[in-house]
Scaffold this active site. Structure first.
Site, short mmCIF file in Angstrom:
data_model
loop_
_atom_site.label_atom_id
_atom_site.label_comp_id
_atom_site.label_asym_id
_atom_site.label_seq_id
_atom_site.Cartn_x
_atom_site.Cartn_y
_atom_site.Cartn_z
N SER A 125 -48.36 -21.72 -42.48
CA SER A 125 -49.80 -21.71 -42.68
C SER A 125 -50.34 -20.28 -42.70
O SER A 125 -49.81 -19.40 -42.01
CB SER A 125 -50.45 -22.47 -41.52
OG SER A 125 -51.83 -22.27 -41.50
N TYR A 149 -51.74 -24.80 -32.20
CA TYR A 149 -51.22 -25.19 -33.51
C TYR A 149 -50.68 -23.97 -34.25
O TYR A 149 -49.56 -23.96 -34.76
CB TYR A 149 -52.31 -25.87 -34.36
CG TYR A 149 -51.92 -25.99 -35.81
CD1 TYR A 149 -50.97 -26.91 -36.21
CD2 TYR A 149 -52.48 -25.14 -36.77
CE1 TYR A 149 -50.58 -26.99 -37.54
CE2 TYR A 149 -52.09 -25.22 -38.11
CZ TYR A 149 -51.14 -26.14 -38.49
OH TYR A 149 -50.75 -26.20 -39.80
N LYS A 153 -46.68 -22.71 -35.59
CA LYS A 153 -46.25 -22.29 -36.94
C LYS A 153 -45.58 -20.92 -36.86
O LYS A 153 -44.54 -20.68 -37.48
CB LYS A 153 -47.45 -22.23 -37.89
CG LYS A 153 -48.02 -23.59 -38.22
CD LYS A 153 -47.06 -24.44 -39.05
CE LYS A 153 -47.47 -25.88 -39.12
NZ LYS A 153 -46.51 -26.75 -39.76
P1 NAD Z 1 -50.43 -34.86 -42.62
O1 NAD Z 1 -50.76 -35.15 -41.20
O2 NAD Z 1 -51.14 -35.60 -43.68
O3 NAD Z 1 -48.85 -35.03 -42.86
C1 NAD Z 1 -47.91 -34.85 -41.84
C2 NAD Z 1 -47.00 -36.08 -41.84
O4 NAD Z 1 -46.00 -35.92 -40.84
C3 NAD Z 1 -47.75 -37.37 -41.51
O5 NAD Z 1 -47.41 -38.35 -42.47
C4 NAD Z 1 -47.26 -37.73 -40.12
O6 NAD Z 1 -47.29 -39.12 -39.90
C5 NAD Z 1 -45.87 -37.14 -40.13
N1 NAD Z 1 -45.33 -36.80 -38.80
C6 NAD Z 1 -45.93 -36.07 -37.82
N2 NAD Z 1 -45.11 -35.94 -36.77
C7 NAD Z 1 -43.95 -36.58 -37.10
C8 NAD Z 1 -42.71 -36.76 -36.44
N3 NAD Z 1 -42.49 -36.28 -35.20
N4 NAD Z 1 -41.74 -37.46 -37.06
C9 NAD Z 1 -41.95 -37.97 -38.31
N5 NAD Z 1 -43.09 -37.80 -38.98
C10 NAD Z 1 -44.08 -37.11 -38.39
O7 NAD Z 1 -50.61 -33.28 -42.82
P2 NAD Z 1 -50.58 -32.42 -44.16
O8 NAD Z 1 -51.93 -31.87 -44.38
O9 NAD Z 1 -49.88 -33.14 -45.24
O10 NAD Z 1 -49.68 -31.21 -43.65
C11 NAD Z 1 -48.28 -31.18 -43.85
C12 NAD Z 1 -47.72 -29.94 -43.19
O11 NAD Z 1 -48.35 -28.79 -43.73
C13 NAD Z 1 -47.94 -29.87 -41.67
O12 NAD Z 1 -46.80 -29.32 -41.07
C14 NAD Z 1 -49.12 -28.93 -41.54
O13 NAD Z 1 -49.12 -28.25 -40.31
C15 NAD Z 1 -48.89 -27.99 -42.69
N6 NAD Z 1 -50.11 -27.33 -43.18
C16 NAD Z 1 -51.18 -28.10 -43.54
C17 NAD Z 1 -52.35 -27.49 -43.97
C18 NAD Z 1 -53.56 -28.30 -44.34
O14 NAD Z 1 -54.66 -27.74 -44.35
N7 NAD Z 1 -53.44 -29.58 -44.65
C19 NAD Z 1 -52.42 -26.09 -44.05
C20 NAD Z 1 -51.31 -25.34 -43.67
C21 NAD Z 1 -50.15 -25.98 -43.24
C1 WQD Z 2 -63.14 -24.44 -43.86
C2 WQD Z 2 -64.51 -23.77 -43.77
C3 WQD Z 2 -65.49 -23.82 -41.57
C4 WQD Z 2 -66.04 -28.13 -41.34
C5 WQD Z 2 -57.83 -25.08 -41.19
C6 WQD Z 2 -56.81 -24.57 -40.21
C7 WQD Z 2 -55.75 -23.78 -40.95
C8 WQD Z 2 -55.16 -24.60 -42.09
C9 WQD Z 2 -56.21 -25.16 -42.98
C10 WQD Z 2 -53.28 -25.80 -41.23
C11 WQD Z 2 -64.68 -22.93 -42.51
C12 WQD Z 2 -66.33 -24.61 -42.56
C13 WQD Z 2 -65.71 -26.86 -41.77
C14 WQD Z 2 -67.42 -28.48 -41.21
C15 WQD Z 2 -68.02 -26.28 -41.95
N1 WQD Z 2 -54.47 -25.76 -41.60
N2 WQD Z 2 -66.68 -25.95 -42.06
N3 WQD Z 2 -68.35 -27.54 -41.51
O1 WQD Z 2 -60.57 -23.78 -40.51
O2 WQD Z 2 -60.30 -22.67 -42.78
O3 WQD Z 2 -58.44 -23.97 -41.83
O4 WQD Z 2 -57.18 -25.87 -42.19
O5 WQD Z 2 -52.49 -24.91 -41.13
O6 WQD Z 2 -54.78 -23.44 -40.00
O7 WQD Z 2 -57.45 -23.74 -39.26
O8 WQD Z 2 -60.39 -25.17 -42.64
O9 WQD Z 2 -61.58 -27.08 -43.62
O10 WQD Z 2 -61.71 -26.71 -41.11
O11 WQD Z 2 -62.89 -25.14 -42.64
O12 WQD Z 2 -68.91 -25.46 -42.20
O13 WQD Z 2 -67.77 -29.60 -40.78
O14 WQD Z 2 -65.50 -24.80 -43.68
O15 WQD Z 2 -66.32 -23.08 -40.71
O16 WQD Z 2 -65.43 -21.83 -42.88
P1 WQD Z 2 -60.01 -23.80 -41.87
P2 WQD Z 2 -61.64 -26.13 -42.48
#
Ligand code: NAD
Ligand code: WQD
Length: 338
Positions: A125, A149, A153
């Site tokens: 991330s 979290y 990562k």
């Molecule tokens: P998500 O929660 O939709 O998907 C994660 C999946 O993993 C889910 O289906 C959940 O049921 C499964 N899971 C969790 N723990 C498990 C376990 N112990 N065993 C088996 N399955 C398990 O999330 P996402 O948004 O698709 O994110 C996927 C990955 O990308 C995550 O590792 C997340 O940290 C990373 N990521 C997401 C974002 C984002 O903004 N969505 C940003 C950066 C990184």
């Molecule tokens: C985006 C913008 C908020 C909600 C998060 C994790 C990051 C990554 C992606 C996993 C910000 C604003 C939000 C609301 C708002 N995930 N906001 N009102 O915080 O950039 O990133 O998701 O790795 O690690 O921190 O994403 O969608 O929460 O926020 O004004 O109700 O929207 O302040 O500027 P963020 P977000």
């Protein structure tokens, strides 16, 4: 046809990546415990691709169960999405996050090692950059991370680097995602948060639908052109395609590679709201509230390394991200339950 094991393949990014893997000719095997997803997502992937998918309801921390999956299948590479991802929850339940994300990754890697499967793509991330100056480059040192979290990562990246340094036959891609939004253009799969969304895009789309009364914009007194925070929103299908490029890369040459997956462009919260209103033709009810703890004013990628080394660039802009989110939300007001 290579078998790719996708942990967390029923989740938001995982489901979109499975579609693109199948489109690219790979065979997909999903492992998910459905802690944050539903098996219906897999049926939808099958509907989009016309291919039957082998899936296991399994927690990746269950050593014996995961080992059996490796025994049953000839796996070429793993894409590892499974993990918990809610920043606020991680501050309240840090042990759950360390256990699921870090211990889960260690179990997975141990089994991969036992079976000689050493090709891995990991979901990292942009959060690992902390307070670095923008745009974020892969060569920067990690910044100060303010929540468990983010620590998981950062630590997993380090564990995987140590693993590679101990055994150069591993081939690993650490993909640092920026802010994934949008949905597959079929409207069949998309982001399906349980309860009130933490992230902005599902929040906006649920306000548009009338499921939530109002969006609170977290602060308009940042040092940005309109005072609201700026993020690098990336279409989830572009992100998914980035994984195909990463798989190709690690299968070609062993190594440890780190890539930003972002567009390189930033949009403010107010710009995102405007783009969504245009795409949906629905006025979003919002008000300005206080800043949210831990939010950085500006976060966007330098995306040139992925362009140069993976031949990958994000092709979809903010309008398409909003149109596709709206189609998914409108067609599935209760997510996969509808
Ligand atoms: P998500 O929660 O939709 O998907 C994660 C999946 O993993 C889910 O289906 C959940 O049921 C499964 N899971 C969790 N723990 C498990 C376990 N112990 N065993 C088996 N399955 C398990 O999330 P996402 O948004 O698709 O994110 C996927 C990955 O990308 C995550 O590792 C997340 O940290 C990373 N990521 C997401 C974002 C984002 O903004 N969505 C940003 C950066 C990184
Ligand atoms: C985006 C913008 C908020 C909600 C998060 C994790 C990051 C990554 C992606 C996993 C910000 C604003 C939000 C609301 C708002 N995930 N906001 N009102 O915080 O950039 O990133 O998701 O790795 O690690 O921190 O994403 O969608 O929460 O926020 O004004 O109700 O929207 O302040 O500027 P963020 P977000």
């Amino acid at each position: 046809m290579h078998n790719i094991l996708v942990t967390g393949g029923a989740g938001y990014i995982g489901s979109h990546t499975c579609v693109e893997l199948i489109n690219a000719g790979y065979n997909v095997i999903i492992v998910d415990n459905y802690i944050n997803s539903q098996p219906e997502a897999i049926k939808r992937i099958e509907k989009i691709t016309g291919k039957a998918i082998k899936s296991y309801n399994c927690d990746i921390r269950d050593y014996n169960a995961l080992k059996n999956i490796f025994k049953e299948n000839d796996i070429k590479a793993v894409i590892h999405f499974a993990g918990l991802k809610a920043v606020g929850e991680s501050c309240k339940k840090p042990l759950d996050y360390y256990d699921n994300n870090i211990y889960g990754t260690i179990v997975l890697c141990n089994i991969m090692n036992e079976f000689g499967v050493k090709n891995l793509v990991f979901s990292s991330s942009a959060t690992v950059y902390g307070e670095n100056p923008v745009p974020y480059k892969e060569s920067m040192k990690a910044g100060t991370i303010t929540n468990p979290y983010g620590h998981t990562k950062h630590m997993i990246e380090q564990i995987l680097r140590d693993l590679y340094n101990s055994d150069n036959s591993w081939s690993i891609a650490l993909l640092r995602y920026f802010n994934p939004i949008g949905a597959h253009e079929s409207g069949l799969i998309g982001e399906n948060p349980i309860g009130i969304p933490n992230n902005i895009m599902p929040y906006i789309s649920q306000v548009a639908l009338g499921k939530l009364p109002k969006l609170t914009v977290f602060g308009d007194d940042y040092n940005t052109p309109d005072g609201t925070c700026i993020r690098d929103y990336i279409h989830v299908v572009d992100l998914a395609i980035g994984h195909i490029k990463a798989i190709e890369k690690i299968l070609l040459n062993s190594g440890i590679y780190t890539y930003n997956l972002g567009t390189g462009n930033g949009y403010s919260v107010l710009e995102l709201i405007k783009a969504f209103e245009k795409a949906s033709n629905v006025k979003i009810n919002y008000s300005i509230g206080p800043r949210r703890n831990g939010d950085l004013p500006i976060c966007y990628a330098d995306a040139t390394k992925a362009k140069n080394e993976l031949n990958w660039v994000a092709k979809y802009g903010i309008d398409k991200m909003c149109e596709d989110t709206w189609r998914w939300q409108k067609n599935n007001p209760n997510g996969y339950k509808s």
